[in-house]
Design a protein around this motif. Structure first.
Motif, mmCIF file in Angstrom:
data_model
loop_
_atom_site.group_PDB
_atom_site.id
_atom_site.type_symbol
_atom_site.label_atom_id
_atom_site.label_comp_id
_atom_site.label_asym_id
_atom_site.label_seq_id
_atom_site.Cartn_x
_atom_site.Cartn_y
_atom_site.Cartn_z
ATOM 1 N N GLY A 46 0.744 -1.286 -0.071
ATOM 2 C CA GLY A 46 0.025 0.087 -0.134
ATOM 3 C C GLY A 46 1.022 1.369 -0.024
ATOM 4 O O GLY A 46 2.003 1.182 0.566
ATOM 5 N N GLY A 47 0.483 2.408 -0.546
ATOM 6 C CA GLY A 47 1.099 3.724 -0.785
ATOM 7 C C GLY A 47 1.512 4.076 0.600
ATOM 8 O O GLY A 47 2.606 4.638 0.779
ATOM 9 N N TYR A 48 0.450 4.213 1.552
ATOM 10 C CA TYR A 48 0.854 4.950 2.955
ATOM 11 C C TYR A 48 1.653 4.122 3.658
ATOM 12 O O TYR A 48 2.828 4.645 4.085
ATOM 13 C CB TYR A 48 -0.467 5.028 3.441
ATOM 14 N N GLU A 49 1.568 2.610 3.568
ATOM 15 C CA GLU A 49 2.273 2.036 4.504
ATOM 16 C C GLU A 49 3.820 1.924 3.865
ATOM 17 O O GLU A 49 4.789 1.810 4.585
ATOM 18 C CB GLU A 49 1.734 0.509 4.225
ATOM 19 N N ALA A 50 3.946 2.157 2.461
ATOM 20 C CA ALA A 50 5.446 1.986 1.869
ATOM 21 C C ALA A 50 5.949 3.256 2.331
ATOM 22 O O ALA A 50 7.156 3.139 2.574
ATOM 23 C CB ALA A 50 5.073 1.757 0.250
ATOM 24 N N ALA A 51 5.438 4.481 2.271
ATOM 25 C CA ALA A 51 5.836 5.932 2.568
ATOM 26 C C ALA A 51 6.356 5.705 4.183
ATOM 27 O O ALA A 51 7.340 6.056 4.453
ATOM 28 C CB ALA A 51 5.088 6.884 2.441
ATOM 29 N N ASP A 52 5.739 4.840 5.000
ATOM 30 C CA ASP A 52 6.020 4.672 6.406
ATOM 31 C C ASP A 52 7.289 4.118 6.549
ATOM 32 O O ASP A 52 8.264 4.342 7.204
ATOM 33 C CB ASP A 52 4.778 4.068 7.316
ATOM 34 N N GLY A 59 13.148 10.997 3.937
ATOM 35 C CA GLY A 59 13.862 12.088 4.529
ATOM 36 C C GLY A 59 15.171 12.666 4.217
ATOM 37 O O GLY A 59 15.694 13.761 4.110
ATOM 38 N N ALA A 60 15.934 11.296 3.836
ATOM 39 C CA ALA A 60 17.274 11.535 3.483
ATOM 40 C C ALA A 60 17.732 12.205 2.196
ATOM 41 O O ALA A 60 18.758 13.010 2.208
ATOM 42 C CB ALA A 60 18.061 10.319 3.565
ATOM 43 N N THR A 61 16.692 12.466 1.389
ATOM 44 C CA THR A 61 16.593 13.056 0.060
ATOM 45 C C THR A 61 16.996 14.602 0.140
ATOM 46 O O THR A 61 17.731 15.263 -0.435
ATOM 47 C CB THR A 61 15.182 12.844 -0.522
ATOM 48 N N TYR A 62 16.520 15.150 1.615
ATOM 49 C CA TYR A 62 16.614 16.547 1.503
ATOM 50 C C TYR A 62 18.113 16.901 1.705
ATOM 51 O O TYR A 62 18.720 17.948 1.462
ATOM 52 C CB TYR A 62 15.607 17.063 2.803
ATOM 53 N N GLU A 263 1.323 15.586 -0.889
ATOM 54 C CA GLU A 263 1.310 14.326 -1.709
ATOM 55 C C GLU A 263 2.548 14.540 -2.383
ATOM 56 O O GLU A 263 2.741 15.722 -3.187
ATOM 57 C CB GLU A 263 -0.063 14.397 -2.488
ATOM 58 N N MET A 264 3.294 13.568 -2.565
ATOM 59 C CA MET A 264 4.554 13.375 -3.561
ATOM 60 C C MET A 264 4.639 11.972 -4.083
ATOM 61 O O MET A 264 4.073 11.104 -3.635
ATOM 62 C CB MET A 264 5.688 13.867 -2.938
ATOM 63 N N ALA A 265 5.245 11.937 -5.134
ATOM 64 C CA ALA A 265 5.460 10.599 -5.774
ATOM 65 C C ALA A 265 6.847 10.060 -5.024
ATOM 66 O O ALA A 265 7.925 10.546 -5.369
ATOM 67 C CB ALA A 265 5.431 10.879 -7.353
ATOM 68 N N TYR A 266 6.618 9.299 -4.135
ATOM 69 C CA TYR A 266 7.857 8.867 -3.265
ATOM 70 C C TYR A 266 8.710 8.080 -4.155
ATOM 71 O O TYR A 266 10.005 7.910 -3.853
ATOM 72 C CB TYR A 266 7.391 8.229 -1.984
ATOM 73 N N ALA A 267 8.253 7.232 -5.092
ATOM 74 C CA ALA A 267 9.314 6.578 -5.879
ATOM 75 C C ALA A 267 10.284 7.544 -6.565
ATOM 76 O O ALA A 267 11.372 7.262 -6.817
ATOM 77 C CB ALA A 267 8.552 5.589 -6.860
ATOM 78 N N ASN A 268 9.400 8.539 -7.086
ATOM 79 C CA ASN A 268 10.403 9.752 -7.911
ATOM 80 C C ASN A 268 11.372 10.315 -6.693
ATOM 81 O O ASN A 268 12.531 10.766 -7.139
ATOM 82 C CB ASN A 268 9.430 10.521 -8.412
ATOM 83 N N VAL A 269 10.841 10.505 -5.626
ATOM 84 C CA VAL A 269 11.892 11.085 -4.542
ATOM 85 C C VAL A 269 12.925 10.193 -4.269
ATOM 86 O O VAL A 269 14.126 10.580 -4.249
ATOM 87 C CB VAL A 269 11.144 11.551 -3.242
ATOM 88 N N LEU A 270 12.871 9.051 -3.992
ATOM 89 C CA LEU A 270 13.747 8.121 -3.904
ATOM 90 C C LEU A 270 14.714 7.985 -5.163
ATOM 91 O O LEU A 270 15.960 7.653 -5.257
ATOM 92 C CB LEU A 270 13.361 6.669 -3.431
ATOM 93 N N GLY A 271 14.248 8.081 -6.406
ATOM 94 C CA GLY A 271 14.823 7.897 -7.477
ATOM 95 C C GLY A 271 15.806 9.385 -7.736
ATOM 96 O O GLY A 271 16.909 9.344 -7.980
ATOM 97 N N LEU A 272 15.222 10.615 -7.031
ATOM 98 C CA LEU A 272 15.953 11.523 -7.262
ATOM 99 C C LEU A 272 17.059 11.721 -6.221
ATOM 100 O O LEU A 272 18.430 12.033 -6.584
ATOM 101 C CB LEU A 272 15.041 12.991 -6.774
ATOM 102 N N ASP A 273 16.818 11.085 -4.989
ATOM 103 C CA ASP A 273 17.910 10.851 -3.969
ATOM 104 C C ASP A 273 19.026 10.032 -4.616
ATOM 105 O O ASP A 273 20.237 10.258 -4.206
ATOM 106 C CB ASP A 273 17.236 10.167 -2.770
ATOM 107 N N SER A 274 18.850 8.942 -5.449
ATOM 108 C CA SER A 274 19.748 8.184 -5.967
ATOM 109 C C SER A 274 20.684 8.826 -6.950
ATOM 110 O O SER A 274 21.986 8.519 -6.922
ATOM 111 C CB SER A 274 19.272 6.761 -6.653
#
Length: 390
Positions: A46-52, A59-62, A263-274
């Protein structure tokens, strides 16, 4: 740099020459894995659960973005693209009738439209600072134009339409001395060469993940100096950016979070961090040296061809190369390259309106190599263009 290893980790280098990094860079397998792993987790739990579950990595992306540009994590807000980030910063300024916004001829088209809308709504004046003899923003003219009416200096570090690098640090010294806010659009510079907000002295900076950072589309960020926050009132408020006070009021979140959306696309956020971590691991100094060297090689090779003219301005030119072939429509040149599996794009006057007022050069073919490109790929692109002139 181990270029062969970097290319092996970049699926898009197989079967084509990608010279459109100013449009969207090729993602590495490392970044692809970060994105797809989170999408798979969302599908599984689930989306919320994955974000949790991934809250710490998200958070490390920032911190990663802040490290890349020399700021602090609490000064960074994430967006779906750089234009959203830029608009969040610009529209947080309060403009009044007679206020002046100073910008350059190389300013990006969407920013120009926002300036024109603000002038229409508020009665503010948009002042275009002239170029110097090389085509860079003239910092002497800028200093002379700043007065008590100046509400903002907004400049594109590198334009979308050429290899110009504007003198951002010189502009920063002028704006700091005058006490005027400085908004730097670093969409084409972050990821291509080192960019440090403290050295530049800007108050706000915006960038994207998809271009020279090699991140996914749908990512961008805003950096805001803590010292600038008192001058800014975000134009949009929601549950991520502010706290309800229990009555009929609210308080802004601290730092740049006041510009954020829930609301954010967290998969994209993690891609940005990578992608950002990969740039940091490689070193922006090394990335910048190689990107500039490939751009210089391409520009010199094109200039040596009969009937081909490059149109990049400035005393320092980056890895964005624009050219025109005599007697051949620009679209046909781009199509000929595409037929040989070479990715490029073309410029249009609407993307740099103020520049187009004095330079009637568009459309141009835009070629933008990056560090994972090879000299042999540069040769191949030049050979295709040379064949058109015979």
């Amino acid at each position: 740099m181990d270029i062969e290893a970097l290319r092996h980790d970049t699926p898009g280098t197989t079967g084509r020459v990608h010279l459109n990094n100013a449009g969207a860079g090729l993602m590495s397998r490392r970044t692809l894995r970060a994105i797809t792993a989170h999408l798979e987790l969302e599908a599984a739990v689930g989306g919320y659960e994955a974000a949790d579950q991934e809250q710490e990595r998200i958070g490390a992306t920032y911190g990663s973005v802040a490290e890349l540009i020399g700021g602090r994590a609490d000064e960074v807000a994430l967006f779906g693209n750089s234009t959203q980030a830029w608009n969040a910063a610009f529209h947080a300024l309060e403009l009044s009738p007679g206020a002046r916004v100073l910008t350059g001829r190389a300013e990006y088209g969407s920013n120009v439209l926002a300036y024109l809308q603000a002038a229409r709504r508020t009665g503010a004046e948009i002042v275009v600072v002239p170029d110097d003899a090389s085509g860079r923003l003239d910092t002497t003219a800028l200093a002379a134009l700043i007065d008590e009416r100046t509400a903002l200096v907004g400049v594109s570090h590198v334009p979308t339409s050429g290899g110009l690098v504007n003198p951002a640090a010189e502009i920063g010294r002028i704006t700091r001395a005058a006490g005027v806010p400085f908004l730097l659009d670093a969409t084409q510079s972050v990821g291509q060469f080192p960019v440090d907000v403290r050295e530049i002295g800007c108050d706000m900076l915006t960038a994207t993940g998809r271009k020279f950072l090699r991140g996914p589309r749908g990512t961008g960020f805003l950096w805001v100096s803590s010292d600038a926050l008192d001058r800014l009132e975000p134009s949009v408020v929601e549950i991520e950016s502010a706290n309800w006070d229990g009555g009929r009021g609210f308080t802004w979140q601290p730092g740049a979070r006041r510009f954020a959306t829930w609301e954010m696309a967290y998969a994209n956020v993690l891609g940005l961090d990578s992608a950002v971590r990969q740039a940091l691991d490689l070193g922006m100094d090394q990335i910048g040296k190689r990107a500039f060297a490939l751009g210089d090689l391409l520009r010199r090779r094109l200039d040596a061809l009969p009937g081909v003219t490059t149109h990049d301005q400035g005393t320092e030119k980056c890895a964005i190369v624009t050219a025109k072939v005599d007697g051949i429509p620009t679209a046909d040149v781009a199509a000929a390259l595409a037929a040989q599996h070479i990715n490029v794009t073309t410029t249009v006057a609407e993307h740099t309106q103020f520049d187009s007022e004095i330079r009637d050069v568009h459309p141009l073919v835009r070629l933008s190599p990056h560090y994972y490109n090879t000299e042999a790929e540069i040769d191949r692109a030049v050979e295709v263009i040379a064949g058109l002139t015979r």
